[in-house]
Design a protein around this motif. Structure first.
Motif, PDB file in Angstrom:
ATOM      1  N   GLU A   1       0.826  -1.196   0.000  1.00 39.02           N
ATOM      2  CA  GLU A   1       0.000   0.000   0.000  1.00 39.02           C
ATOM      3  C   GLU A   1       0.865   1.253   0.000  1.00 39.02           C
ATOM      4  OE1 GLU A   1      -3.133   2.239   2.948  1.00 39.02           O
ATOM      5  OE2 GLU A   1      -2.550   0.186   3.323  1.00 39.02           O
ATOM      6  N   GLY A   2       1.066   1.810  -1.158  1.00 36.47           N
ATOM      7  CA  GLY A   2       1.781   3.064  -1.253  1.00 36.47           C
ATOM      8  C   GLY A   2       3.259   2.956  -1.003  1.00 36.47           C
ATOM      9  N   GLY A   3       3.766   1.779  -0.685  1.00 42.69           N
ATOM     10  CA  GLY A   3       5.177   1.647  -0.377  1.00 42.69           C
ATOM     11  C   GLY A   3       5.599   2.458   0.817  1.00 42.69           C
ATOM     12  N   ARG A   4       4.710   2.598   1.794  1.00 44.79           N
ATOM     13  CA  ARG A   4       4.978   3.509   2.889  1.00 44.79           C
ATOM     14  C   ARG A   4       5.508   2.764   4.104  1.00 44.79           C
ATOM     15  NH1 ARG A   4       0.362   7.231   4.365  1.00 44.79           N
ATOM     16  NH2 ARG A   4       2.105   8.509   5.038  1.00 44.79           N
ATOM     17  N   GLY A   5       6.614   2.122   3.966  1.00 42.60           N
ATOM     18  CA  GLY A   5       7.241   1.498   5.122  1.00 42.60           C
ATOM     19  C   GLY A   5       7.032  -0.002   5.128  1.00 42.60           C
ATOM     20  N   VAL A   6       7.390  -0.629   6.232  1.00 41.42           N
ATOM     21  CA  VAL A   6       7.244  -2.066   6.389  1.00 41.42           C
ATOM     22  C   VAL A   6       6.392  -2.326   7.608  1.00 41.42           C
ATOM     23  CG1 VAL A   6       9.430  -2.616   5.284  1.00 41.42           C
ATOM     24  CG2 VAL A   6       9.386  -2.181   7.714  1.00 41.42           C
ATOM     25  N   GLU A   7       5.709  -3.429   7.574  1.00 48.03           N
ATOM     26  CA  GLU A   7       4.900  -3.826   8.715  1.00 48.03           C
ATOM     27  C   GLU A   7       5.814  -4.419   9.788  1.00 48.03           C
ATOM     28  OE1 GLU A   7       1.686  -3.704   9.538  1.00 48.03           O
ATOM     29  OE2 GLU A   7       1.158  -2.539   7.771  1.00 48.03           O
ATOM     30  N   PRO A   8       5.704  -3.983  11.022  1.00 50.34           N
ATOM     31  CA  PRO A   8       6.534  -4.572  12.073  1.00 50.34           C
ATOM     32  C   PRO A   8       6.086  -5.986  12.392  1.00 50.34           C
ATOM     33  CG  PRO A   8       4.981  -3.005  13.013  1.00 50.34           C
ATOM     34  CD  PRO A   8       4.840  -2.895  11.519  1.00 50.34           C
ATOM     35  N   THR A   9       7.027  -6.806  12.791  1.00 52.88           N
ATOM     36  CA  THR A   9       6.686  -8.156  13.238  1.00 52.88           C
ATOM     37  C   THR A   9       5.863  -8.112  14.510  1.00 52.88           C
ATOM     38  OG1 THR A   9       8.718  -9.031  12.276  1.00 52.88           O
ATOM     39  CG2 THR A   9       7.650 -10.372  13.948  1.00 52.88           C
ATOM     40  N   CYS A  10       6.266  -7.265  15.432  1.00 55.32           N
ATOM     41  CA  CYS A  10       5.560  -7.102  16.693  1.00 55.32           C
ATOM     42  C   CYS A  10       5.443  -5.615  17.003  1.00 55.32           C
ATOM     43  CB  CYS A  10       6.279  -7.812  17.850  1.00 55.32           C
ATOM     44  SG  CYS A  10       6.378  -9.599  17.672  1.00 55.32           S
ATOM     45  N   LEU A  11       4.426  -5.285  17.768  1.00 52.67           N
ATOM     46  CA  LEU A  11       4.239  -3.912  18.206  1.00 52.67           C
ATOM     47  C   LEU A  11       3.920  -3.939  19.694  1.00 52.67           C
ATOM     48  CD1 LEU A  11       4.101  -0.922  17.381  1.00 52.67           C
ATOM     49  CD2 LEU A  11       1.645  -1.233  17.022  1.00 52.67           C
ATOM     50  N   PHE A  12       4.667  -3.147  20.460  1.00 48.93           N
ATOM     51  CA  PHE A  12       4.511  -3.111  21.901  1.00 48.93           C
ATOM     52  C   PHE A  12       4.028  -1.732  22.331  1.00 48.93           C
ATOM     53  CE2 PHE A  12       7.733  -6.228  20.893  1.00 48.93           C
ATOM     54  CZ  PHE A  12       7.307  -7.332  21.610  1.00 48.93           C
ATOM     55  N   CYS A  13       3.213  -1.727  23.357  1.00 48.67           N
ATOM     56  CA  CYS A  13       2.715  -0.478  23.937  1.00 48.67           C
ATOM     57  C   CYS A  13       3.168  -0.423  25.390  1.00 48.67           C
ATOM     58  CB  CYS A  13       1.191  -0.407  23.849  1.00 48.67           C
ATOM     59  SG  CYS A  13       0.492   1.108  24.548  1.00 48.67           S
ATOM     60  N   PHE A  14       3.816   0.673  25.738  1.00 51.23           N
ATOM     61  CA  PHE A  14       4.317   0.840  27.100  1.00 51.23           C
ATOM     62  C   PHE A  14       3.723   2.104  27.706  1.00 51.23           C
ATOM     63  CE2 PHE A  14       7.248   2.706  30.160  1.00 51.23           C
ATOM     64  CZ  PHE A  14       7.437   1.643  31.027  1.00 51.23           C
ATOM     65  N   PHE A  15       3.380   2.028  28.983  1.00 50.56           N
ATOM     66  CA  PHE A  15       2.984   3.195  29.766  1.00 50.56           C
ATOM     67  C   PHE A  15       3.310   2.904  31.218  1.00 50.56           C
ATOM     68  CE2 PHE A  15      -0.648   0.521  28.773  1.00 50.56           C
ATOM     69  CZ  PHE A  15      -1.137   0.173  30.017  1.00 50.56           C
ATOM     70  N   SER A  16       3.337   3.938  32.004  1.00 49.30           N
ATOM     71  CA  SER A  16       3.879   3.761  33.347  1.00 49.30           C
ATOM     72  C   SER A  16       3.159   4.629  34.358  1.00 49.30           C
ATOM     73  CB  SER A  16       5.380   4.098  33.349  1.00 49.30           C
ATOM     74  OG  SER A  16       5.941   3.909  34.634  1.00 49.30           O
ATOM     75  N   LEU A  17       3.031   4.081  35.547  1.00 47.09           N
ATOM     76  CA  LEU A  17       2.659   4.819  36.751  1.00 47.09           C
ATOM     77  C   LEU A  17       3.941   5.188  37.485  1.00 47.09           C
ATOM     78  CD1 LEU A  17      -0.365   2.680  37.983  1.00 47.09           C
ATOM     79  CD2 LEU A  17      -0.466   5.061  37.210  1.00 47.09           C
ATOM     80  N   PRO A  18       3.868   5.970  38.526  1.00 51.18           N
ATOM     81  CA  PRO A  18       5.102   6.340  39.234  1.00 51.18           C
ATOM     82  C   PRO A  18       5.905   5.152  39.754  1.00 51.18           C
ATOM     83  CG  PRO A  18       3.346   7.816  39.872  1.00 51.18           C
ATOM     84  CD  PRO A  18       2.705   6.757  39.027  1.00 51.18           C
ATOM     85  N   LYS A  19       5.234   4.065  40.163  1.00 53.93           N
ATOM     86  CA  LYS A  19       5.965   2.945  40.748  1.00 53.93           C
ATOM     87  C   LYS A  19       5.878   1.660  39.919  1.00 53.93           C
ATOM     88  CE  LYS A  19       7.886   2.960  44.055  1.00 53.93           C
ATOM     89  NZ  LYS A  19       7.588   2.863  45.478  1.00 53.93           N
TER      90      LYS A  19
END
Length: 1036
Positions: free
Chosen positions: A344-362
């Motif tokens: 699709e449009g040659g707009r990059g490559v699909e990642p094998t995996c995708l991770f989402c990170f977020f954090s609380l103070p501890k």
């Protein structure tokens, strides 16, 4: 539980030579961007060189509140403020400022795409793109795959697509198109993230991850474009935007901020985690509004809910309610070498995996969101974290006075997504759920900000000078605040003394070696230490993550949308050579195999795949584990499991006599019951037969004798050339029980698989003395899926030393095919065997091959015992009663197959071309085939020409039921003509004609019979039959 180690992931640090106190920092494109404390100037420094030399500096149009760099497109995006008005701006071609090119162009979004200024010669200049918005921008994010821009506003998210406009053959510019508005009633994002179609937003205590998916649907029309936003909604129709969204926003904000009742109690929502399909029940109503003006990508867009997480304020772990808020939201894609460029449009490559990170103070949370959502890790911090960044190898967090480095499990997830053989007996990888570890805690004073690029960690420190009164005043202001947001202090007001550090991480191979050395301290104390295993597993994941990166040793650049060559900063030439990394990886696999080989626990089976991945030979693994035999624990179950499977699998390694005898001793003590199978292994061919026989005698003395054990002793007796002892063991069981024994241990007869099948000494002896037992055993092995048909063919050809092609072949192989045809119930196997046997029979009949074959089964045996062989038709026996110059058995078997119900005659027509029909043997086969194909008329003619005495038996057998009319339509005219031609002197034809007239007179009425009679004056010959036909008709 978090393991704490004192490793050294940080190699060196240097101070960035900024002119003014930094206010904001960000990294990307091999550069470090520093916003001065006043917020109106940006300096770019080169990260990949010593001293971080200045690339360029340029002024901004307002006070920068937020800054971000996009790798795709190499542009900067800022949220600025001027005269209390917010602005969203993108800075492209900023590298031109390094060459003292002070020209700067300012334009609105889309100006070059649709304005008149495209005419004329373009200038190389930095451009500032003004991006207008309906709402105040709160936060921004850039997609690491496409370069698209996502802007978070108080009630919505706005998505801008990155475009490239070619001005001429040599120059093109970047621009953006607003393509989508995502309405979020009730949510005001504080941070957003976007990557490969996934969008995440974070509020003070909530995180929502969704995925934009494009489905094929109705074509886009202007009418659909003019619909209101709610017409694009992916939720029920009662969820609308506008004033009701405002009301819902207020209600939701009050509910999440807590409710204070008259007794000064606060009520907060409880913790909630919704994954996958359940996330759509989170109560967040999302609607889409398509605003793209170009015709591309106008299929139906839908939103898939991926993850929703809500937290309640934490009263524990030294965190006040006010301090409990989320931070450091980010997506982290993992790319591997097995990926393909998006169509699709040659707009990059699909990642094998995708991770989402977020954090609380501890606590920090890491989720895998691509290909199914799951929590990968939860990080417990020893102190309150101010900011965190996730990389391929580590999670870095900063507290007030320390930079901490934690391990990550991204490589474990990506490896399993890339290689389906992981978690099998072939390959292994440390589990995703393995406990985390902190590798290093590096002290700094007054840490304020953190960012990273490749192997560079950038830290901003500021030494705060604050009196006790200022602290108390700040605390009172926080307690009495009505809004969850506080205006950040100007860096110039925060204190005195600041530094901007660039900390470089060590090369992965160097850190791996340090971790291996570190693990030896645990191993010396306790060889079964879990800490040793854990540290080696962490080192293994470090190497695996490095090898998964397609840039290491095999540079694969993702498609860029910038016209300049980016200074990547992470020079692959400085990384370890891929071959060196691969050697270290195999060493790591061997070390993990050593650990699991010592264990007697549930995971001891992992020694097998790790040793396989190590590339070590069986002898080398035995040598590595030899020292443990003298210890208290002895050989571990993991090593025995590996040794057992390695011997049972068809390995090509042949052990020396000394090593093979050592293996017998190991199993004689640890698992005596496995000795018959071990002795049969091809790797044990050099083992002493005396030693093996002694172990088997000992095993038989302590338990009931088994058939495989007896067969193993017989095989060893053959190796010792003791035929008397061999016969003594073979006579202890019937042939049927011996067949069962061979099923249990097939390697007593053959070694190897595929094209490398080799008969054993026992098989060769059985070929000369008990070929029936050998054939029966091979049939049983095939029917129990121990041997494939092609492997059995190679076995018999190698055994008999006769590889004369597919049509010849040794007789024992033909005997095997016939026996297997009797036993098999698989249709594909039956058809293959029928074709092979027919080929052999035809070849032998054609060549008059009289080499004195003595088959195990005669034609009569096959006819009586195998349903695929049919009883010979009577007319066939007339054609070929007996001949001297052919092989009667092969001809009879071929005729029997054609008389049977299974053989498809059309499949052997090409084979019949080599079989002449000059004699009755060939004629019988040709007529049988023609008859099975329904060619009765040609068969009648051939029989009348060549063997008229067989025509009446042929007609009696074949011309029945639906073919009865051929008696008077074909056979009667042919006999009349041929009899007339011989003037009635051929007694055989005359007798056949009379027999035919009897049948015709019984089947036809007188008128039909009269119509058949010839008009040549021979009616008197037919009168008796006509009279009989009339009398029969009168009686009926």
């Amino acid at each position: 539980m978090v393991h704490v180690y004192n490793c050294h992931p940080f190699a060196s640090q240097q101070i960035v030579p900024t002119e003014q106190e930094p206010g904001l920092v960000c990294c990307g494109g091999g550069a470090l961007f520093v916003v001065s404390a006043g917020g109106c100037k940006i300096e770019a420094f080169q990260l990949g060189e010593d001293g971080c030399p200045l690339i360029c500096r340029f002024a901004t149009m307002g006070t920068v509140q937020s800054i971000l760099h996009s790798e795709i497109g190499d542009y900067l995006v800022t949220i600025e403020e001027k005269n209390n008005a917010p602005y969203l701006r993108a800075y492209t071609n900023w590298r031109y400022q390094a060459a003292e090119k002070t020209r700067v162009g300012v334009r609105l979004l889309g100006h070059f795409l649709r304005g008149s200024s495209m005419r004329g010669a373009p200038k190389e200049q930095m451009e500032i793109i003004e991006i207008p918005l309906f709402e105040r921008p709160l936060c921004v994010a850039c997609c690491g795959v496409t370069g698209d821009l996502l802007v978070g506003c108080p009630k919505s998210l706005v998505l801008f697509s990155l475009k490239r406009q070619a001005l001429n053959d040599k120059l093109s510019i970047l621009d953006f198109e607003r393509c989508l508005i995502i309405h979020l009633p009730g949510l005001s994002p504080q941070q957003v993230a976007i990557c490969a179609g996934y969008i995440a937003l974070q509020t003070e205590l909530e995180v929502l991850v969704v995925k934009l998916e494009r489905l094929p649907g109705a074509p886009f029309t202007q009418k659909s474009a003019d619909k209101k936003p709610q017409d694009h909604s992916l939720v029920p129709q009662d969820m609308i935007t506008g004033a009701e969204h405002d009301n819902e926003t207020e209600v939701r904000r009050e509910g999440l901020a807590g409710h204070r009742d008259q007794d000064d109690f606060f009520i907060f929502p409880k913790h909630q985690e919704l994954l996958g399909d359940r996330a759509k029940d989170c109560g967040v109503k999302v609607s889409l509004e398509w605003t793209g003006m170009e015709s591309e990508a106008r299929g139906n867009l839908i939103i898939t809910y991926i993850l929703y997480r809500r937290f309640a304020p934490d009263f524990f772990q030294d965190c006040s309610v006010e301090e409990t808020r989320l931070h450091s939201l980010q997506f982290h894609p993992v790319f591997t070498s097995n990926q393909e460029v998006c169509v699709e449009g040659g707009r990059g490559v699909e990642p094998t995996c995708l991770f989402c990170f977020f954090s609380l103070p501890k606590t920090g949370y890491l989720y895998s969101v691509r290909g199914g959502v799951q929590m990968v890790s939860a990080y417990q911090y020893p102190e309150k974290a101010q900011q965190a960044v996730l990389t391929d190898l580590f999670l870095h967090i900063i507290t007030k006075n320390a930079l901490q480095c934690f391990s990550v499990r991204c490589a474990a997830v990506a490896a399993r997504a890339e290689d389906p053989y992981i978690d099998t007996t072939m390959k292994a990888c440390p589990p995703i759920t393995m406990e985390l570890c902190a590798l290093r805690i590096q002290l700094f004073i007054g840490l304020k900000a953190l960012c990273h690029y490749r192997h560079h960690i950038v830290l901003l420190t500021t030494a705060d000078v604050e009196t006790r009164e200022d602290t108390e005043r700040t605390a009172r202001r926080v307690m009495n605040r009505k809004s969850p947001f506080t205006k950040p202090q100007n860096p110039s007001e925060m204190g005195h003394g600041w530094n901007l550090y660039v900390v470089n991480t060590v090369p992965p191979l160097q850190l791996y070696n340090e971790m291996v050395e570190y693990s030896k301290t645990y191993e010396e104390t306790n060889p079964l230490s879990q800490s040793c295993l854990h540290l080696l597993s962490e080192a293994h994941l470090l190497l695996r993550a490095t090898l998964l990166d397609p840039r290491v040793g095999n540079p694969v650049e993702r498609p860029q949308t910038t016209c300049q060559n980016l200074a990547l900063g992470y020079n692959t030439a400085r990384t370890a050579d891929r071959q060196e990394l691969q050697q270290a990886f195999q060493e790591s696999c061997a070390q993990l195999g050593d650990c699991f080989s010592r264990f007697d626990k549930r995971d001891c089976h992992l020694a097998l795949p790790y040793y396989k991945m190590s590339g070590l030979s069986l002898t080398e693994v035995i040598s590595r584990n030899r020292g443990l035999s003298n210890s208290l624990c002895g050989y571990g179950k993991g090593f025995l499991f590996f040794l057992k499977h390695s011997l049972y699998e068809e390995t090509l390694e042949l052990l020396t006599e000394e090593t093979a005898n050592e293996v017998l001793d190991i199993f004689g003590v640890a698992e005596p019951s496995q000795l018959p199978h071990v002795i049969a292994s091809p790797s044990m061919a050099r083992a002493s037969p005396d030693c093996g026989l002694a172990h088997l005698e000992r095993l038989e003395s302590i338990g009931a004798p088994s058939v495989p054990l007896t067969l193993s002793k017989a095989a060893l007796a053959l190796r010792m050339a003791d035929l008397q002892l061999y016969r003594q063991h073979m006579d202890r069981h019937t042939e049927m029980l011996q067949v069962y024994g061979f099923i249990e241990e097939a390697k007593l007869l053959l070694h190897g698989r595929g094209d490398a099948v080799v008969p054993t000494l026992l098989a060769r002896h059985l070929k000369d003395n008990q070929d029936g037992l050998l054939v029966a055993a091979m049939v049983a092995l095939h029917e129990n899926d121990k041997v494939k048909l092609d492997e059995a063919d190679l076995f018999f050809q190698e055994l008999c030393g006769d590889v004369s092609g597919p049509q010849g072949g040794p007789q024992l192989l033909v005997d095997f095919w016939e026996a297997l045809l009797m036993a098999s119930s698989q249709e594909a196997v039956i058809q293959e065997l029928l074709f092979r046997l027919t080929t052999v029979y035809i070849d032998r009949v054609t060549r008059r091959d009289g080499r004195g074959f003595k088959p195990l089964k005669s034609a009569d045996d096959l006819i009586n015992w195998c349903s695929h062989y049919g009883v010979l038709y009577p007319w066939v026996s007339i054609l070929t009663p007996a001949h001297v110059n052919i092989i009667p058995e092969d001809l009879l078997k071929l005729q029997s197959l054609l008389c049977g119900p299974t053989l498809d005659a059309s499949s052997i027509l090409p084979l019949l071309e080599q079989l002449p029909d000059g004699d009755n043997a060939g004629l019988s086969v040709h007529v049988l085939c023609a008859t099975k194909l329904g060619h009765y008329e040609s068969s009648i003619e051939r029989l009348l020409d060549r063997c008229p005495q067989a025509i009446i038996p042929y007609a009696n057998h074949e011309l029945q039921n639906n073919n009865m009319a051929l008696w008077w339509q074909k056979l009667f005219p042919e006999l009349c003509e041929r009899t007339r031609a011989t003037q009635g002197e051929n007694s055989i034809l005359l007798a056949a004609l009379k027999e035919t007239l009897v049948v015709v007179a019984m089947e036809l009425n007188p008128l039909e019979f009269l119509d058949l009679l010839p008009d040549d004056g021979t009616v008197h010959f037919f009168l008796p039959h006509l009279l009989e036909c009339s009398q029969r008709n009168l009686m009926m």
